[in-house]
Design a protein around this motif. Structure first.
Motif, short mmCIF file in Angstrom:
data_model
loop_
_atom_site.label_atom_id
_atom_site.label_comp_id
_atom_site.label_asym_id
_atom_site.label_seq_id
_atom_site.Cartn_x
_atom_site.Cartn_y
_atom_site.Cartn_z
N LYS A 1 0.51 7.94 -6.43
CA LYS A 1 1.42 7.10 -7.22
C LYS A 1 1.95 5.94 -6.38
CE LYS A 1 4.22 10.41 -8.59
NZ LYS A 1 5.33 11.07 -9.29
N ASN A 2 2.35 6.23 -5.15
CA ASN A 2 2.87 5.17 -4.28
C ASN A 2 1.80 4.13 -3.96
OD1 ASN A 2 5.41 6.33 -4.16
ND2 ASN A 2 4.97 7.49 -2.31
N ASP A 3 0.56 4.59 -3.69
CA ASP A 3 -0.53 3.67 -3.39
C ASP A 3 -0.83 2.77 -4.58
OD1 ASP A 3 -0.74 4.69 -0.89
OD2 ASP A 3 -2.57 5.85 -1.23
N TYR A 4 -0.84 3.36 -5.78
CA TYR A 4 -1.12 2.58 -6.98
C TYR A 4 -0.05 1.51 -7.18
CZ TYR A 4 -1.88 1.38 -11.87
OH TYR A 4 -2.11 0.68 -13.04
N ASP A 5 1.21 1.90 -7.09
CA ASP A 5 2.30 0.94 -7.30
C ASP A 5 2.26 -0.17 -6.25
OD1 ASP A 5 3.11 2.50 -9.40
OD2 ASP A 5 4.69 3.55 -8.28
N LYS A 6 1.91 0.20 -5.01
CA LYS A 6 1.85 -0.79 -3.94
C LYS A 6 0.74 -1.81 -4.18
CE LYS A 6 2.37 -0.45 1.02
NZ LYS A 6 2.07 0.39 2.16
N ARG A 7 -0.43 -1.33 -4.60
CA ARG A 7 -1.55 -2.25 -4.87
C ARG A 7 -1.23 -3.20 -6.01
NH1 ARG A 7 -6.73 1.88 -4.74
NH2 ARG A 7 -6.43 2.65 -2.60
N THR B 1 -7.69 -0.58 -8.40
CA THR B 1 -6.87 0.64 -8.46
C THR B 1 -7.68 1.84 -8.94
OG1 THR B 1 -6.13 0.11 -10.72
CG2 THR B 1 -4.77 -0.69 -8.89
N GLU B 2 -8.97 1.72 -8.91
CA GLU B 2 -9.83 2.82 -9.38
C GLU B 2 -9.70 4.03 -8.44
OE1 GLU B 2 -14.51 3.60 -10.62
OE2 GLU B 2 -13.89 1.72 -9.67
N PRO B 3 -9.58 5.24 -8.99
CA PRO B 3 -9.46 6.43 -8.14
C PRO B 3 -10.71 6.63 -7.27
CG PRO B 3 -8.88 6.95 -10.42
CD PRO B 3 -9.48 5.58 -10.43
N SER B 4 -10.49 7.12 -6.07
CA SER B 4 -11.60 7.39 -5.16
C SER B 4 -11.99 8.86 -5.24
CB SER B 4 -11.19 7.04 -3.73
OG SER B 4 -10.15 7.90 -3.28
N LEU C 1 -4.35 14.96 -13.60
CA LEU C 1 -3.40 14.59 -12.56
C LEU C 1 -3.79 13.26 -11.91
CD1 LEU C 1 -2.71 18.05 -10.86
CD2 LEU C 1 -1.30 16.83 -12.53
N VAL C 2 -5.08 13.08 -11.64
CA VAL C 2 -5.53 11.81 -11.05
C VAL C 2 -5.31 10.66 -12.05
CG1 VAL C 2 -7.52 10.52 -10.17
CG2 VAL C 2 -7.19 12.92 -9.53
N TYR C 3 -5.61 10.92 -13.32
CA TYR C 3 -5.38 9.91 -14.36
C TYR C 3 -3.90 9.55 -14.44
CZ TYR C 3 -4.07 8.62 -19.16
OH TYR C 3 -3.50 8.03 -20.25
#
Length: 360
Positions: free
Chosen positions: A51-57, A73-76, A123-125
């Motif tokens: 969540k933090n990484d997504y918001d930061k990007r 922001t695509e999940p790895s 959860l990833v979504y």
């Protein structure tokens, strides 16, 4: 690690969970060990990191030209793998309360109705949704749980809340206790959970509304607005009456300090500095800025009133609001970028202008 490859040093959890607990005497030694292990697992919750990484990007890329939200922001694969390992680990234990940190009697995460792969995908979504959408979803889950809570006797509106998440086969909802609901979604801080519950109970749609939303901005606050207007008048006066002519090209060429492409720049005398001008601005409005140990002026409310002067500041004069040094500097930089203080060098003095005029 629990749920991964098990070595001979990893404790066997099944016997630990089957041991009886005595609230009066505290947790048994092995339960304390297990609690420490689970504490480490929750501290490294991948949901918080995702969540933090997504918001930061999103914050960094929002104003960047060519930013592609879906691509960047695509999940790895690591996101899925870390989430899968995390889920396997916490499903081996009873549900864990974080306030205070302890095991509960609930075992909802061990339910066979949870489809591990579906749970990982959800959860990833969820972690890769915007913060506003995440808050909206959680608030809706809280409202549903409050409306449908019941006790052991089936009485509606009282008793325990259960929260539904689509973790079952074909995205079927699975009922979770509040501890597991928060742990799975990475809502660890008590303050964050409290804000979400309060916002959900208020009936406000959408994400949490900031406490200052709708309040008057400080720029429109009367004293600050007056100080800002006074600052603008002060700088306008500098532009109109205290700028200097540029040295002639002849003199500048003779001294090999040619400047090109800066004809739009307005120069003040080199004897000035921005701090001196700020102090003069405050002095004109009835204040004397102080100096702290680190050389700054300190807070505005610590400035001393200007001493009375029969000509310029007679008795009875009222000091006017002023802005801080940082507001003054930022305003100058933003609103008057072409107003600069001439650097001290040989081609800017009055003698140079006289010398240049002799060659006309």
């Amino acid at each position: 690690a629990i749920g991964g490859s098990v070595d001979e040093n990893t404790p066997n959890m099944s016997p630990l969970l089957n041991r009886p607990r005595s609230p009066a005497s505290g947790e048994p030694e092995d339960q304390q060990l297990l609690l420490a292990i689970v504490s480490g697992i929750l501290q490294n919750n991948p949901m918080k990191r995702m969540k933090n990484d997504y918001d930061k990007r999103v914050r960094k890329g929002r104003n960047r030209k060519g930013f592609n939200l879906d691509v960047e922001t695509e999940p790895s694969e690591d996101d899925f793998e870390n989430c899968r390992l995390f889920l396997d680990q916490i499903r081996n234990t009873n549900c864990v309360s974080q306030n205070p940190f302890r095991f509960t009697e609930c075992e909802c995460l061990t339910s066979s109705s949870i489809d591990s792969e579906q749970a990982v995908e959800y959860l990833v979504y969820f972690a890769h949704l915007s913060k506003g959408i995440r808050e909206t979803i959680v608030k809706e889950k809280i409202r549903n749980a409050e409306q449908n809570k019941n006790d052991a006797n089936g009485r509606i509106g009282v008793g325990t809340c259960f929260y539904n998440l689509p973790l079952g086969t074909s995205k079927k909802d699975v009922r979770l206790c509040v501890q597991s609901f928060r742990n799975l979604l990475g809502i660890g801080m008590r303050r964050e959970w409290k804000r979400l519950k309060q916002s959900a109970k208020s009936g406000e749609p959408g994400p949490i509304i900031h406490a200052n939303t709708g309040n008057r901005n400080r720029v429109s606050f009367a004293p600050y607005k007056e100080a800002r207007e006074g600052m603008q008048d002060f700088l306008e006066n500098l532009v109109s009456h205290h700028t200097e002519e540029r040295a002639t090209r002849l003199v500048r060429e003779s001294l090999t300090t040619i400047e090109r492409g800066d004809s739009h720049v307005i120069h003040l005398a080199s004897s000035n500095t921005k701090r001196k001008l700020y102090e003069h601005y405050c002095y004109q409005r009835g204040w004397v800025p102080g100096r702290t140990a680190d050389g700054s002026h300190g807070r505005v409310h610590s400035y001393e009133p200007r001493e009375n002067d029969e000509e310029e500041w007679p008795i009875g004069s009222i000091s006017l609001p002023v802005c801080s040094w940082w507001s003054f500097h930022s305003f100058w930089k933003k609103e008057y970028p072409n107003l600069r203080i001439r650097p001290q060098s040989e081609d800017i003095c009055d003698e140079c202008v006289v010398f240049a005029n002799q060659f006309r």
